[in-house]
Design an enzyme around this catalytic site. Structure first.
Site, short mmCIF file in Angstrom:
data_model
loop_
_atom_site.label_atom_id
_atom_site.label_comp_id
_atom_site.label_asym_id
_atom_site.label_seq_id
_atom_site.Cartn_x
_atom_site.Cartn_y
_atom_site.Cartn_z
N ARG A 1 43.09 25.51 30.30
CA ARG A 1 42.96 24.38 31.26
C ARG A 1 43.85 23.46 30.77
O ARG A 1 43.84 22.91 29.63
CB ARG A 1 41.69 24.02 31.37
CG ARG A 1 41.68 22.79 32.35
CD ARG A 1 40.50 22.36 32.58
NE ARG A 1 39.64 21.69 31.71
CZ ARG A 1 38.49 21.06 31.74
NH1 ARG A 1 37.69 21.46 32.59
NH2 ARG A 1 38.16 20.24 30.57
N GLU B 1 36.64 22.27 41.86
CA GLU B 1 35.44 21.07 41.35
C GLU B 1 35.35 20.04 42.24
O GLU B 1 34.78 18.97 42.07
CB GLU B 1 35.61 20.91 39.84
CG GLU B 1 36.87 20.62 39.40
CD GLU B 1 37.24 20.44 37.89
OE1 GLU B 1 35.97 20.25 37.21
OE2 GLU B 1 38.25 20.02 37.34
N HIS C 1 32.71 20.74 11.03
CA HIS C 1 32.19 21.50 10.03
C HIS C 1 30.70 21.71 9.67
O HIS C 1 30.21 22.60 9.43
CB HIS C 1 32.94 21.15 8.75
CG HIS C 1 34.22 21.92 8.52
ND1 HIS C 1 34.25 23.05 8.43
CD2 HIS C 1 35.31 21.50 8.78
CE1 HIS C 1 35.52 23.68 8.42
NE2 HIS C 1 36.26 22.59 8.46
N CYS D 1 32.83 28.32 35.44
CA CYS D 1 32.92 27.81 34.10
C CYS D 1 32.23 26.64 33.79
O CYS D 1 32.24 26.03 32.69
CB CYS D 1 34.55 27.55 33.53
SG CYS D 1 35.37 26.55 34.55
N ASN E 1 30.07 21.57 37.06
CA ASN E 1 29.74 19.95 36.28
C ASN E 1 30.32 19.00 37.28
O ASN E 1 29.50 17.99 37.66
CB ASN E 1 30.35 20.04 34.85
CG ASN E 1 29.91 21.02 34.07
OD1 ASN E 1 29.03 21.73 34.36
ND2 ASN E 1 30.44 21.24 32.87
N ASP E 2 31.67 19.08 37.70
CA ASP E 2 32.17 18.07 38.49
C ASP E 2 31.85 18.46 40.02
O ASP E 2 31.81 17.69 40.68
CB ASP E 2 33.71 18.34 38.29
CG ASP E 2 34.02 17.40 37.11
OD1 ASP E 2 33.67 16.10 37.35
OD2 ASP E 2 34.85 17.68 36.27
N ARG F 1 27.70 12.53 36.78
CA ARG F 1 26.98 13.57 35.84
C ARG F 1 26.61 13.33 34.39
O ARG F 1 25.94 13.79 33.86
CB ARG F 1 28.12 14.61 35.61
CG ARG F 1 29.27 14.13 34.98
CD ARG F 1 30.54 15.27 34.98
NE ARG F 1 30.46 16.03 33.68
CZ ARG F 1 31.34 16.92 33.45
NH1 ARG F 1 32.59 16.93 34.38
NH2 ARG F 1 31.75 17.28 32.51
N ARG G 1 39.46 23.91 26.60
CA ARG G 1 39.54 22.39 27.29
C ARG G 1 40.64 21.88 26.23
O ARG G 1 40.52 21.51 25.09
CB ARG G 1 38.45 21.77 27.09
CG ARG G 1 37.23 22.05 28.02
CD ARG G 1 36.07 21.07 27.62
NE ARG G 1 35.06 21.27 28.96
CZ ARG G 1 33.85 22.09 29.14
NH1 ARG G 1 33.52 22.91 27.83
NH2 ARG G 1 33.31 22.01 30.14
C1 PEP Z 1 33.26 21.39 35.37
O1 PEP Z 1 33.59 20.41 35.66
O2 PEP Z 1 32.54 22.15 35.58
C2 PEP Z 1 34.05 21.77 34.09
C3 PEP Z 1 33.94 23.16 33.65
O3 PEP Z 1 34.86 20.89 33.33
P1 PEP Z 1 34.39 19.74 32.34
O4 PEP Z 1 32.83 20.17 32.10
O5 PEP Z 1 35.47 19.89 31.32
O6 PEP Z 1 34.85 18.61 33.47
MG MG Z 2 35.62 19.35 35.38
#
Ligand code: PEP
Ligand code: MG
Length: 592
Positions: free
Chosen positions: A346, A443, A203, A514, A466-467, A477, A310
């Protein structure tokens, strides 16, 4: 966290860059005010029977004062935010006036002859725990409100005053902020908020967006790095805070602020335009969200749907998994909220750095029982999860995406689970989309190498950078020591992305992205040129990405991608993209 030396003679003035979540757009530059609000300490004390009346009176006085404070905040919030947002404070006042709750507190003070602040804390905490056990994310937020009211009453019983006035303009840095803090500070000269904890849909974040005060949340360690009076620059678009910002950083952020000011003036009407290049290639530009109440913001920003929802956010604040019914309620709300656009849910991505309700001790959680691996080992849980998702698809705008795929066998198992879940629903006569699309996240490097085989058996691919970067470059990461090695422009990353896109297209499925890279303006032209069909980004950055896409030709982007792929180091690629952007789209502000 990245540390950049800005002044070699004064090493104490290192610029420190902290990365958090972009909670409310805007740029703020100014001095910090470190706001630490410790929960009032409460001891259990016995009272004499003769003190009973005074003790009850202390409670009543504290309640009356709390109500007066909240009425003031409510009036201010109504005037500044409108009655819809001000409702949070009405709800807090209702807790104060809850005759059953307060009656129970008074009764216990009398029967246990114990001090008011202890009983009030104990009684309201019970209430709060019940709310936290609820599967509903909304109830969790409400539980924080209940806690806020409890602290207010206790502070008033103890006659403690809370600082809430700023005499000079400042950026508030705090571990966390309640909605009331956010509103109260906004009466003064607050320039922005930076907090260690909190998500973009708390919030406090929603209120700062409505109040148009830039905010970055989830910084983890801002309160450790910042002291009152330190110079700060916060970028609420990119989710970055610079402590002791360099002249160069300040300059860039000022330009960015100016750009956005002009941009926002032109934004009116752009939300409805497609993310289309000048030679008519349309990119599906959608949002990454975690909670249903972010949909409104995603829509306002001009999002063409949700590219990553997510679902594991549902596990926050609870000890176990929500039931199928509880899950369904949330998914239905999201699917309805974004209709007629689509949402890609997801499946639970637990483990690694994320929440995991099961107690497991792993030496290497990132290489462990994560994402789909865990779901496939828990058939009943996974089936219930899939049934809840599939049931939400009756309006045909739901897609399912699976994280952490590392083999074709996993894809086949998932599809078998989807088939079983669908059969369960058919046997119960439930309506759903029989052609619900199932996609795989790419990923893990193995999945990238197997992208063609995977694409042949799914409806779409979405690259989770990201992964993917973490596993491809062997760089944690979340580890600040190796943060400079987490290079999204590493040629190995680019070549892998290209390989996945081509593999998907060969099998006639669309390929999206993503991960955070999709929302980096420096990468947009490259990603379009590599042939991605979809980009899913945090909603606050979406208009900027759309603007870039609408300013270029696909033909031109393809040339940029080709050139970028010809380099052998990350620095060369980054340098090339930066100079392309500066020359071709100088008005676009790039990240720090
Ligand atoms: C990713 O790994 O790029 C991703 C979008 O998933 P998360 O960041 O939730 O692991
Ligand atoms: Mg991921």
């Amino acid at each position: 966290m990245r540390i950049k030396m800005t002044d070699h003679e004064h090493p104490a003035q290192h610029e420190i860059l902290l990365k958090g979540l972009a909670a409310a757009p805007g740029i703020a530059i100014g001095s910090a005010y470190l706001y630490s609000k410790e929960a009032p300490s409460v001891e259990k004390k016995k009272i004499d029977a003769g003190e009973l009346e005074t003790e009850v009176q202390r409670l009543r006085n504290a309640n009356a004062r709390s109500e007066k404070e909240l009425q003031k905040i409510l009036a201010f919030a109504e005037q500044k935010l409108g009655s819809q947002h001000a409702k949070i404070f009405e709800a807090q006042i209702m807790i104060l006036n809850d005759a059953v709750l307060m009656g129970a507190v008074e009764k216990r003070i009398a029967s246990e002859l114990t001090n008011a602040e202890f009983i009030v804390t104990d009684e309201i905490s019970k209430y709060r725990r019940r709310m936290l056990e609820s599967p509903d994310e909304y109830m969790h937020e409400r539980a924080h409100d209940v806690e806020d009211v409890m602290h207010r009453i206790v502070r008033n019983i103890q006659d403690q005053r809370l600082f809430s006035r700023l005499d000079v303009e400042a950026i508030i840095v705090s571990e966390t902020l309640t909605p009331a803090d956010t509103v109260i500070f906004s009466r003064n000269q607050v320039l922005g908020y930076a907090t260690d904890l909190g998500g973009v849909s708390s919030h406090a974040a929603l209120l700062s967006r409505s109040l148009k005060i830039p905010a970055v949340v989830g910084l983890r360690s801002a309160t450790k790095h910042v002291k009152t009076g330190n110079m700060l620059a916060i970028d609420g678009y990119a989710g970055i805070v610079a402590v002791h910002p360099s002249e160069e950083t300040i300059q860039r952020l000022r330009q960015k602020a100016q750009w956005f000011k002009e941009f926002e003036e032109k934004l009116v009407g752009m939300a409805d335009l497609p993310a289309e290049t000048q030679d008519h290639r349309t990119i599906e530009l959608s949002s990454n969200i975690e909670f249903a109440d972010e949909i409104q913001f995603a829509r306002v920003q001009g999002s063409a749907g949700i590219g990553l929802y997510r679902t594991e956010s549902q596990l926050i604040g609870r000890g176990g998994y929500p039931t199928e019914e509880e899950q369904f309620e949330v998914y239905k709300k999201v699917a309805e909220g974004i209709y007629p656009h689509t949402v890609i849910f997801r499946t639970f991505d637990v483990g690694g750095d994320k929440l995991i309700p099961d107690v497991v001790k792993e030496e290497n959680p990132f290489l462990g029982w994560r994402g789909i691996r865990m779901m496939l080992d828990r058939p009943e849980l996974f089936l219930g999860h899939l049934r809840a998702l599939i049931r939400a698809s009756s309006r045909k705008n739901v897609r399912i995406m699976v994280p952490m795929i590392s083999s074709l066998q996993e894809v086949r198992s998932v599809k078998e689970f989807v088939r079983r879940a669908s059969e369960d629903l058919i046997s119960k006569g439930v309506r759903f989309d029989p052609k619900i699309k199932v996609g795989a996240m790419i990923e893990v490097p193995a999945a990238a190498l197997l992208a063609e085989e995977i694409a042949a058996e799914v409806d779409f691919l979405s690259i989770g950078t990201n992964d993917l970067i973490q596993y491809l470059l062997a760089v944690d990461r979340d580890n600040s020591y190796v943060a400079p090695l987490f290079q999204q422009f590493n040629p190995a990353v680019l070549r892998t992305i290209k390989m996945v896109i081509d593999a998907g297209h060969k099998k006639h499925v669309w390929v999206g992205m993503c991960g955070e890279m999709a929302g980096d303006p420096l990468a947009t032209v490259l990603l379009v040129g590599l042939g991605l069909d979809e980009l899913s980004v945090v909603p606050s950055i979406l208009p900027e990405i759309k603007k870039i896409i609408r300013s270029i030709k696909y033909k031109e982007a393809r040339r940029v991608a080709e050139k970028a792929l010809s380099f052998s180091t990350a620095d060369e690629i980054k340098g090339y993209l930066s100079s392309f952007m500066k020359e071709r789209l100088p008005e676009i502000p790039l990240d720090l």
